[in-house]
Design a protein around this motif. Structure first.
Motif, mmCIF file in Angstrom:
data_model
loop_
_atom_site.group_PDB
_atom_site.id
_atom_site.type_symbol
_atom_site.label_atom_id
_atom_site.label_comp_id
_atom_site.label_asym_id
_atom_site.label_seq_id
_atom_site.Cartn_x
_atom_site.Cartn_y
_atom_site.Cartn_z
ATOM 1 N N LEU A 3 1.361 15.294 15.900
ATOM 2 C CA LEU A 3 2.087 14.738 14.564
ATOM 3 C C LEU A 3 3.392 15.154 14.712
ATOM 4 O O LEU A 3 3.389 16.930 14.853
ATOM 5 N N SER A 4 4.354 15.126 15.435
ATOM 6 C CA SER A 4 5.850 15.133 14.767
ATOM 7 C C SER A 4 6.183 15.722 13.629
ATOM 8 O O SER A 4 5.450 15.259 12.339
ATOM 9 N N ALA A 5 7.080 16.807 13.405
ATOM 10 C CA ALA A 5 7.462 17.515 11.531
ATOM 11 C C ALA A 5 7.625 16.382 11.177
ATOM 12 O O ALA A 5 7.583 16.437 9.989
ATOM 13 N N GLN A 47 13.934 5.736 6.071
ATOM 14 C CA GLN A 47 13.231 5.096 7.647
ATOM 15 C C GLN A 47 11.611 4.479 6.241
ATOM 16 O O GLN A 47 11.324 2.805 6.243
ATOM 17 N N LEU A 48 11.083 5.420 5.388
ATOM 18 C CA LEU A 48 10.319 3.895 4.322
ATOM 19 C C LEU A 48 10.750 3.191 4.235
ATOM 20 O O LEU A 48 9.588 1.809 3.920
ATOM 21 N N ARG A 49 11.742 3.150 3.414
ATOM 22 C CA ARG A 49 11.942 2.195 2.670
ATOM 23 C C ARG A 49 13.063 1.119 2.986
ATOM 24 O O ARG A 49 12.217 -0.112 2.481
ATOM 25 N N ARG A 50 13.196 0.742 4.341
ATOM 26 C CA ARG A 50 13.194 -0.115 5.419
ATOM 27 C C ARG A 50 12.465 -0.638 5.891
ATOM 28 O O ARG A 50 12.177 -2.223 6.603
ATOM 29 N N LEU A 75 -3.035 5.764 5.660
ATOM 30 C CA LEU A 75 -2.278 6.843 6.482
ATOM 31 C C LEU A 75 -1.419 6.514 7.619
ATOM 32 O O LEU A 75 -0.487 6.436 8.061
ATOM 33 N N ALA A 76 -2.191 5.237 8.834
ATOM 34 C CA ALA A 76 -1.651 4.726 9.875
ATOM 35 C C ALA A 76 -0.710 3.622 9.499
ATOM 36 O O ALA A 76 0.309 4.159 10.123
ATOM 37 N N ASP A 77 -0.448 3.770 8.356
ATOM 38 C CA ASP A 77 0.864 2.807 7.844
ATOM 39 C C ASP A 77 1.716 3.598 8.398
ATOM 40 O O ASP A 77 2.824 3.182 8.884
ATOM 41 N N ILE A 78 2.074 4.562 6.997
ATOM 42 C CA ILE A 78 2.865 5.839 7.328
ATOM 43 C C ILE A 78 3.034 6.249 8.897
ATOM 44 O O ILE A 78 4.602 6.434 9.280
ATOM 45 N N GLU A 83 6.357 6.798 14.377
ATOM 46 C CA GLU A 83 6.472 7.387 15.252
ATOM 47 C C GLU A 83 6.694 5.635 15.980
ATOM 48 O O GLU A 83 5.999 5.896 17.160
ATOM 49 N N GLY A 84 6.598 4.579 15.574
ATOM 50 C CA GLY A 84 5.796 3.527 16.058
ATOM 51 C C GLY A 84 4.987 3.003 16.552
ATOM 52 O O GLY A 84 3.746 3.528 16.889
ATOM 53 N N VAL A 85 5.018 2.237 17.627
ATOM 54 C CA VAL A 85 3.559 2.255 18.052
ATOM 55 C C VAL A 85 2.775 2.547 19.514
ATOM 56 O O VAL A 85 4.238 2.503 20.505
ATOM 57 N N ALA A 86 1.997 2.457 19.767
ATOM 58 C CA ALA A 86 1.504 3.642 20.462
ATOM 59 C C ALA A 86 1.974 3.328 21.532
ATOM 60 O O ALA A 86 1.423 1.522 21.832
#
Length: 132
Positions: A3-5, A47-50, A75-78, A83-86
């Motif tokens: 996971l990125s920072a 980003q979370l608000r949008r 956690l997957a929602d966040i 990160e976007g779609v894998a």
């Protein structure tokens, strides 16, 4: 899974909101509590608000709060928002072809686990049974 920072900061900020007693939480309070650089946090919160996961209010009594109950945000929602779609992995040729199935199963397990754990679980420190 790496996971990125940015994603780790987003998870920490979201858990901080989930643990808040109610009402708007100022960004500065989240920044200090979670040791997230303020400018970085502001971009994450935007980003979370949008994405519709949090709401915000401006002004002296303003801040951020979860758009849904913490029990309904995984956690997957966040992670998906940040990160976007894998992307699908490349194909493995020849003798290494079975590795595709192994890595696919690993991804499925990871996705299942992260979808099962909510912000409420983390904020309360009561994670579901993680052994499978």
């Amino acid at each position: 899974m790496r996971l990125s920072a940015r994603t780790q900061y987003a998870l920490r900020a979201a858990v901080e909101l989930a643990a808040a007693p109610g009402g708007p939480v100022p960004a500065e309070r989240i920044s200090v509590a979670q040791r997230i650089p303020r400018r970085f946090l502001d971009n994450i919160l935007l980003q979370l608000r949008r994405a519709g996961l949090i709401h915000s209010q401006r002004g002296p009594d303003g801040g951020y709060w979860l758009a849904r109950p913490a029990t309904e945000i995984s956690l997957a929602d966040i992670i998906l928002v940040i990160e976007g779609v894998a992307q699908e992995n490349e194909r493995f040729p020849g003798v290494s072809e079975p590795l595709e199935k192994v890595l696919g199963a690993l991804r499925e397990h990871q996705d299942s686990l992260l979808s099962e754990i909510t912000l409420a679980h983390v904020a309360a420190g009561s994670l579901p049974n993680l052994s499978r």
